[in-house]
Scaffold this motif. Sequence first.
Motif: not given
Length: 196
Positions: A143-149
Amino acid sequence: MGINSKINIVIAGVGGQGIITLSKIIGDAAVKENVKVLVAETHGLSQRGGSVEVHLRIGDVYAPLVPKGEADILLSMELIEAARNIDYLNQNGIVITSDVILRPPIPGVKLPKKEEIVSEFKRNNIKYYIIPTKDLSEKAGSYLSENMVLLGALYKLANLEKFISIDSIKESIKTMRNPEINLKAFELGSSFITSI
């Protein structure tokens, strides 16, 4: 890039969501390609989960802050922050936002519903894209990759390839912790836009 070619992006969210990292990825990629980029961070209460804004200007620009009413894109990690920063958008601007609504740390605050925010966008004729960042980032592995989504969605919707190659963006993502997860999240955000 044409003589007056530029893009103004305001990135909004809450402290700890990776907004500064997202802007750094774009900024680093632009610098690698000798593209003029100006980044201004207004941290606010980022340490305490408060509002954070980053102004990102690419191309033929001379001041770091995007004036109200001049953003081409409002990119938001959180739906309430998208509504709160809507006055930055120009008439043809686009909102790209996560579908996440975070409860403020103040007890007893009534949260607006997603539908209420969306109906305000519609009522004001605002073009918007709501991205299921939580679902897509978990699919990527964290979930820490939301910014990359959201970065993947932004790259597709804002036609950033006019300014920065996808290879440079991916090279910048590879400098992050967990590059495989973050690259996958970027691809999932990009694919989501292609599929709608």
